[in-house]
Enzyme design. Structure first.
Site, PDB file in Angstrom:
ATOM      1  N   LEU A  97      10.450 -20.476  -4.879  1.00  0.00           N
ATOM      2  CA  LEU A  97       9.464 -19.644  -4.177  1.00  0.00           C
ATOM      3  C   LEU A  97       8.100 -19.721  -4.870  1.00  0.00           C
ATOM      4  O   LEU A  97       8.019 -19.631  -6.094  1.00  0.00           O
ATOM      5  CB  LEU A  97       9.965 -18.186  -4.209  1.00  0.00           C
ATOM      6  CG  LEU A  97       9.024 -17.118  -3.666  1.00  0.00           C
ATOM      7  CD1 LEU A  97       9.032 -17.121  -2.137  1.00  0.00           C
ATOM      8  CD2 LEU A  97       9.432 -15.730  -4.167  1.00  0.00           C
ATOM      9  N   GLY A 110      -0.025   5.403  -4.524  1.00  0.00           N
ATOM     10  CA  GLY A 110      -0.609   6.684  -4.939  1.00  0.00           C
ATOM     11  C   GLY A 110       0.017   7.845  -4.181  1.00  0.00           C
ATOM     12  O   GLY A 110       0.386   8.881  -4.774  1.00  0.00           O
ATOM     13  N   GLU A 125       1.544 -13.100  12.555  1.00  0.00           N
ATOM     14  CA  GLU A 125       2.113 -11.917  13.205  1.00  0.00           C
ATOM     15  C   GLU A 125       1.923 -10.722  12.269  1.00  0.00           C
ATOM     16  O   GLU A 125       2.283 -10.795  11.090  1.00  0.00           O
ATOM     17  CB  GLU A 125       3.604 -12.139  13.493  1.00  0.00           C
ATOM     18  CG  GLU A 125       3.900 -13.332  14.392  1.00  0.00           C
ATOM     19  CD  GLU A 125       3.263 -13.210  15.774  1.00  0.00           C
ATOM     20  OE1 GLU A 125       3.172 -12.086  16.300  1.00  0.00           O
ATOM     21  OE2 GLU A 125       2.852 -14.256  16.334  1.00  0.00           O
ATOM     22  N   HIS A 141       2.206   3.232  -9.092  1.00  0.00           N
ATOM     23  CA  HIS A 141       1.957   1.804  -9.363  1.00  0.00           C
ATOM     24  C   HIS A 141       3.115   1.196 -10.159  1.00  0.00           C
ATOM     25  O   HIS A 141       3.534   0.071  -9.903  1.00  0.00           O
ATOM     26  CB  HIS A 141       0.641   1.626 -10.117  1.00  0.00           C
ATOM     27  CG  HIS A 141      -0.567   2.043  -9.328  1.00  0.00           C
ATOM     28  ND1 HIS A 141      -0.723   1.745  -7.995  1.00  0.00           N
ATOM     29  CD2 HIS A 141      -1.685   2.736  -9.675  1.00  0.00           C
ATOM     30  CE1 HIS A 141      -1.874   2.232  -7.553  1.00  0.00           C
ATOM     31  NE2 HIS A 141      -2.472   2.847  -8.556  1.00  0.00           N
ATOM     32  N   ASP A 182       0.835  -1.216   0.000  1.00  0.00           N
ATOM     33  CA  ASP A 182       0.000   0.000   0.000  1.00  0.00           C
ATOM     34  C   ASP A 182       0.869   1.265   0.000  1.00  0.00           C
ATOM     35  O   ASP A 182       1.968   1.272   0.567  1.00  0.00           O
ATOM     36  CB  ASP A 182      -0.912  -0.011   1.238  1.00  0.00           C
ATOM     37  CG  ASP A 182      -2.059   0.976   1.098  1.00  0.00           C
ATOM     38  OD1 ASP A 182      -2.375   1.392  -0.040  1.00  0.00           O
ATOM     39  OD2 ASP A 182      -2.651   1.336   2.130  1.00  0.00           O
TER      40      ASP A 182
HETATM   41  C1  IPE Z   1      -5.508  -2.636  -0.155  1.00  0.00           C
HETATM   42  O1  IPE Z   1      -5.135  -1.327  -0.378  1.00  0.00           O
HETATM   43  C2  IPE Z   1      -5.506  -3.407  -1.436  1.00  0.00           C
HETATM   44  C3  IPE Z   1      -4.232  -3.489  -2.141  1.00  0.00           C
HETATM   45  C4  IPE Z   1      -3.054  -3.098  -1.743  1.00  0.00           C
HETATM   46  C5  IPE Z   1      -4.315  -4.101  -3.411  1.00  0.00           C
HETATM   47  P1  IPE Z   1      -6.205  -0.156  -0.449  1.00  0.00           P
HETATM   48  O2  IPE Z   1      -5.413   1.099  -0.525  1.00  0.00           O
HETATM   49  O3  IPE Z   1      -7.169  -0.397  -1.538  1.00  0.00           O
HETATM   50  O4  IPE Z   1      -6.936  -0.300   0.951  1.00  0.00           O
HETATM   51  P2  IPE Z   1      -7.927   0.687   1.696  1.00  0.00           P
HETATM   52  O5  IPE Z   1      -9.060   0.958   0.760  1.00  0.00           O
HETATM   53  O6  IPE Z   1      -7.162   1.940   2.000  1.00  0.00           O
HETATM   54  O7  IPE Z   1      -8.326  -0.028   2.938  1.00  0.00           O
HETATM   55  C1  IPE Z   2      -1.716   0.183  -3.361  1.00  0.00           C
HETATM   56  O1  IPE Z   2      -1.430   1.524  -3.391  1.00  0.00           O
HETATM   57  C2  IPE Z   2      -1.937  -0.384  -4.735  1.00  0.00           C
HETATM   58  C3  IPE Z   2      -3.335  -0.716  -5.032  1.00  0.00           C
HETATM   59  C4  IPE Z   2      -4.330  -0.681  -4.211  1.00  0.00           C
HETATM   60  C5  IPE Z   2      -3.607  -1.149  -6.384  1.00  0.00           C
HETATM   61  P1  IPE Z   2      -2.590   2.606  -3.380  1.00  0.00           P
HETATM   62  O2  IPE Z   2      -2.972   2.885  -4.800  1.00  0.00           O
HETATM   63  O3  IPE Z   2      -3.680   2.200  -2.497  1.00  0.00           O
HETATM   64  O4  IPE Z   2      -1.833   3.864  -2.801  1.00  0.00           O
HETATM   65  P2  IPE Z   2      -2.402   4.914  -1.751  1.00  0.00           P
HETATM   66  O5  IPE Z   2      -2.831   4.138  -0.553  1.00  0.00           O
HETATM   67  O6  IPE Z   2      -3.544   5.611  -2.414  1.00  0.00           O
HETATM   68  O7  IPE Z   2      -1.241   5.798  -1.475  1.00  0.00           O
HETATM   69 MG    MG Z   3      -4.055   2.485  -0.518  1.00  0.00          MG
END
Ligand code: IPE
Ligand code: IPE
Ligand code: MG
Length: 254
Positions: A138, A30, A211, A44, A27
């Site tokens: 893996l 963005g 964990e 991404h 995560d």
């Molecule tokens: C969780 O991330 C899903 C992935 C990393 C693919 P999100 O960024 O979508 O999660 P929420 O919506 O903040 O919980």
């Molecule tokens: C995780 O990064 C990737 C996907 C969910 C596809 P995010 O796209 O959720 O990035 P943030 O959380 O908005 O920074």
């Molecule tokens: Mg996110």
């Protein structure tokens, strides 16, 4: 002190061990891009580099299973352009990386609901899984259009279709072979980057005794050193699986 280092309930091992299965919510892509005044999709793209590096690190450390959350059932709610970009990126990554994965003996698995993917993507997923199915290195699982609630429901439907007589009574042992990750032990270590401390519908069933490690680092910044910090943290955990600490000492001397 000795610890349980795998999801088995019976065998304690020394705490120097490496987790057998690591599950990651990648995560923060963005926000990583936004901080650089770039469009989210740039994050991404960078996220793919971080994934490649993490696969390499896991392979080198002897982690047997790496499972990463790439796209959730809920991520369809994002703007159309971002969803299309992510689908295109997934296709490109599969096309571009499969030979290298295969030559590194990686077994690739994709879990999730494929019904909304393009026919081209589904064909590529099938081909990539088939090509790497016999590899002994893996196991890399990519969760794409995955949600744990979807998984538990599809497992229940699949069980009852196979065994209608169990409709009024079935147990954990009946259900688990139908879950999407039936081929893997439950994760020992869960890592979520990006600062959020939530599960976001990832592997709810399998994380029961995992964990849980959270870091503020954004996914594109998560490198081998950061992975090492998570592993060190994991080694300091005492996995009791419901037992007391004293029981673990007795078990470990058996
Ligand atoms: C969780 O991330 C899903 C992935 C990393 C693919 P999100 O960024 O979508 O999660 P929420 O919506 O903040 O919980
Ligand atoms: C995780 O990064 C990737 C996907 C969910 C596809 P995010 O796209 O959720 O990035 P943030 O959380 O908005 O920074
Ligand atoms: Mg996110």
């Amino acid at each position: 002190m000795l610890k349980f280092c795998s999801s088995t309930l019976a065998v304690p091992q020394a705490n120097t061990c490496v987790p057998e299965h690591v599950a990651v919510i990648m995560d923060g892509n963005g926000r990583w891009a936004k901080k650089r005044l770039m469009p989210r999709v740039f994050g991404h793209k960078k996220g793919v580099d971080a994934l490649r590096a993490t696969v390499k690190t896991c392979d080198a450390l002897g982690v047997r299973y790496l499972t990463v959350f790439a796209f959730s059932n809920e991520n369809w709610r994002r703007p159309d352009e971002e969803v299309s970009f992510l689908m295109g990126l997934f296709l490109k990554v599969l096309q571009g990386e499969i030979e290298r994965m295969h030559s590194n003996a990686i077994r690739l698995k994709i879990i999730g609901n494929r019904s909304r993917f393009s026919a081209e993507l589904v064909a590529l997923i099938d081909a990539a899984e088939a090509k790497t199915a016999a590899n002994a290195g893996l196991t890399l699982t990519i969760a794409a259009d995955y949600g744990a609630r979807w998984d538990i429901l599809q497992a229940t439907h699949s069980l009852l279709a196979e065994h209608p007589e169990k409709a009024t009574s079935f147990d954990e042992g009946d259900l688990t072979p139908h879950l999407a990750m039936a081929y893997a032990p439950e994760p020992d270590l869960f890592i979520r980057t990006g600062g959020e401390q939530r599960i976001s519908n990832f592997l709810l069933w399998q994380l029961a005794y995992t964990e849980l490690y959270f870091t503020d680092l954004l996914w594109p910044d998560f490198d081998a050193a950061a992975f090492g910090v998570a592993i060190d943290w994991y080694r300091g955990r005492e996995r009791r699986f419901g037992r007391t600490s004293e029981q673990l000492q007795v078990l470990s001397s058996c």
